[in-house]
Design an enzyme around this catalytic site. Structure first.
Site, short mmCIF file in Angstrom:
data_model
loop_
_atom_site.label_atom_id
_atom_site.label_comp_id
_atom_site.label_asym_id
_atom_site.label_seq_id
_atom_site.Cartn_x
_atom_site.Cartn_y
_atom_site.Cartn_z
N GLY A 12 30.07 39.55 40.31
CA GLY A 12 30.86 39.01 39.20
C GLY A 12 30.94 37.50 39.31
O GLY A 12 30.98 36.96 40.42
N ASP A 139 38.61 37.70 44.21
CA ASP A 139 39.52 38.64 44.90
C ASP A 139 39.93 38.15 46.29
O ASP A 139 40.89 38.67 46.86
CB ASP A 139 38.86 40.02 45.04
CG ASP A 139 38.64 40.69 43.70
OD1 ASP A 139 39.17 40.21 42.70
OD2 ASP A 139 37.92 41.71 43.66
N ARG A 174 63.25 42.46 28.35
CA ARG A 174 62.22 43.49 28.52
C ARG A 174 61.69 43.54 29.95
O ARG A 174 61.89 42.61 30.73
CB ARG A 174 61.02 43.16 27.62
CG ARG A 174 61.22 43.55 26.19
CD ARG A 174 60.02 43.13 25.37
NE ARG A 174 60.16 43.63 24.00
CZ ARG A 174 59.60 43.06 22.95
NH1 ARG A 174 58.87 41.97 23.08
NH2 ARG A 174 59.77 43.58 21.75
N ARG A 183 40.23 44.60 43.25
CA ARG A 183 39.72 45.99 43.37
C ARG A 183 40.41 46.75 44.49
O ARG A 183 41.05 47.75 44.28
CB ARG A 183 38.23 45.97 43.72
CG ARG A 183 37.31 45.86 42.61
CD ARG A 183 35.92 46.32 43.02
NE ARG A 183 35.77 47.75 42.84
CZ ARG A 183 35.69 48.35 41.66
NH1 ARG A 183 35.76 47.65 40.56
NH2 ARG A 183 35.54 49.65 41.57
N HIS A 279 39.19 39.38 32.45
CA HIS A 279 38.17 38.37 32.77
C HIS A 279 38.62 36.94 32.49
O HIS A 279 37.88 36.00 32.81
CB HIS A 279 36.88 38.72 32.05
CG HIS A 279 36.28 40.00 32.56
ND1 HIS A 279 36.78 41.22 32.20
CD2 HIS A 279 35.30 40.24 33.47
CE1 HIS A 279 36.10 42.17 32.83
NE2 HIS A 279 35.21 41.60 33.60
O1 F6P Z 1 35.02 41.66 42.32
C1 F6P Z 1 35.58 40.83 41.36
C2 F6P Z 1 36.13 41.60 40.23
O2 F6P Z 1 36.74 40.61 39.49
C3 F6P Z 1 37.07 42.77 40.54
O3 F6P Z 1 38.37 42.39 40.83
C4 F6P Z 1 36.97 43.58 39.29
O4 F6P Z 1 37.30 44.93 39.50
C5 F6P Z 1 35.53 43.43 38.93
O5 F6P Z 1 35.13 42.17 39.40
C6 F6P Z 1 35.26 43.57 37.46
O6 F6P Z 1 33.91 43.34 37.21
P1 F6P Z 1 33.13 43.54 35.83
O7 F6P Z 1 34.11 43.95 34.79
O8 F6P Z 1 32.55 42.19 35.53
O9 F6P Z 1 32.08 44.54 36.10
#
Ligand code: F6P
Length: 361
Positions: A12, A139, A174, A183, A279
């Protein structure tokens, strides 16, 4: 000394990738007189009809503040398949890639990536091809380095989101839930939660119970605060349950924030809202720290290659960049220590992790 080296970005994207690319090109072409070839779309660019681009000081001019990667990236591809949760490296693509590197005249590689990408890089090293890794992931879960570039920018973005949610939560009395990335680890949730004054932080390392979440919400009400801010890592899970997936087949996490919102609305008379930051944490310009860290990592990676090192990753340890074996970097992920100083500090200032009994931590 190598005449020509290659560079690629995998996994990523993360803010700061272009800062590393720029520093690699400037250092390699300057002091060391090497040529640099950019490989496009991660390792995929050295398969089949290869996709590469010559990188010069001129071609990387102006990219330091730019988000993403000028080389493109992939976080799924031909080089690693996941079987029973473990990466398996098929023989064919690596042999083909090595033959193509030879044809392209690329004598060594600098690989920017997280755990998965660096595990592929290690396979090249094992086949005798010189490789240096650079640790990347928002992460911050890579072992052997205190920080990865991209993480501090992600924290800034998540903190700003929490600040903004704070004022609307307070105005409406709220419960506001912010779902952030992470992750397997809760580094973003923990550090943004502390910087953005969250009341409850839910992380994968500490399974949560709704009874404990409710306890904290009620405690705040008794103290006169009718709103609560919760930050939840995408990989957080309720006691006795697994992570929640937006797409189980693709192992794409997501949904825990909305699950917490729905359950709290069922269990209380409070209105709750969930924002998934997604993102936004990865896109856009790197902050000053990540530009600086990425630049230092890039220059140090070239110096490591030039001094004959291979199979290493540049890493930040005690404020200095050192070289550690790639195998060490890929062996484990770095999780939040549940009895560590940061968790202790968070608890001391009244943040709840919603463990069934907070004293269980
Ligand atoms: O590893 C980085 C990360 O941002 C994770 O936290 C997330 O789960 C993953 O990438 C999402 O990746 P994509 O949606 O780009 O496949």
């Amino acid at each position: 000394m190598y005449k020509q080296i290659g560079i690629l970005t995998g996994g990523g994207d993360a803010p700061g990738l272009n800062a590393v690319i720029r520093a690699v090109v400037r250092t390699a072409t300057g002091e060391f007189g090497m040529k640099v070839i950019g490989i496009e779309d991660s390792f995929e660019g050295i398969l089949g009809e290869t996709q590469t681009v010559k990188l010069t000081k001129k071609s990387v001019s102006g990219i330091l503040p730019r988000g993403g990667t000028i080389l493109g990236t992939r976080n799924r591809g031909s080089f690693a398949k996941i079987v029973d949760g473990q990466p398996v490296f098929p023989e064919m693509p690596i042999s083909e890639a090595l033959a193509n590197l030879d044809i392209l005249g690329i004598e060594a590689l600098i690989v920017l990536g997280g755990e998965g990408t660096l595990a592929i890089a290690e396979q090249f090293h094992k086949r005798g091809f010189p490789v240096i890794g650079v640790p990347k992931t928002i992460d911050n879960d890579l072992a052997a380095t205190e920080l990865t570039f991209g993480f501090m920018t992600a924290i800034d973005i998540a903190t700003e989101a929490l600040d903004r949610l704070h004022t609307t939560a307070a105005s409406h009395d709220r419960v506001m839930i912010l779902e952030v990335m992470g992750r397997n680890t809760g580094w973003i949730a923990l550090q943004a939660g502390m910087a953005g004054s969250a009341d409850i932080i839910l992380i994968p390392e500490i399974p949560f119970s709704f009874e404990s979440v409710l306890r904290k919400i009620k405690e705040r009400e008794r103290e006169g605060s009718k709103f609560t801010n919760i930050v939840v890592a995408e990989g957080a899970r309720e006691v006795g349950k697994g992570e929640m997936y937006a797409d189980k087949e693709q192992l794409r996490l997501g949904g825990v924030g909305n699950y917490v919102r729905q359950r709290l609305e069922e269990m209380t008379d409070k209105e709750a809202r969930c924002v998934v930051l997604g993102h936004l944490q990865r896109g856009g310009s790197p902050n000053a720290f990540d530009r600086m860290l990425g630049t230092n990592f890039g220059a140090c990676a070239v110096r490591a290659l030039a001094s004959g090192q291979t199979g290493k990753m540049v890493a930040l340890q005690a404020g200095t960049i050192v070289n550690v074996p790639l195998s060490e970097a890929c062996a484990n992920i770095k999780t939040v220590p549940v009895d560590g100083q940061l968790v202790r500090t968070a608890r001391d200032i009244g943040i709840s992790f919603a463990a069934p009994k907070e004293s269980d931590l």
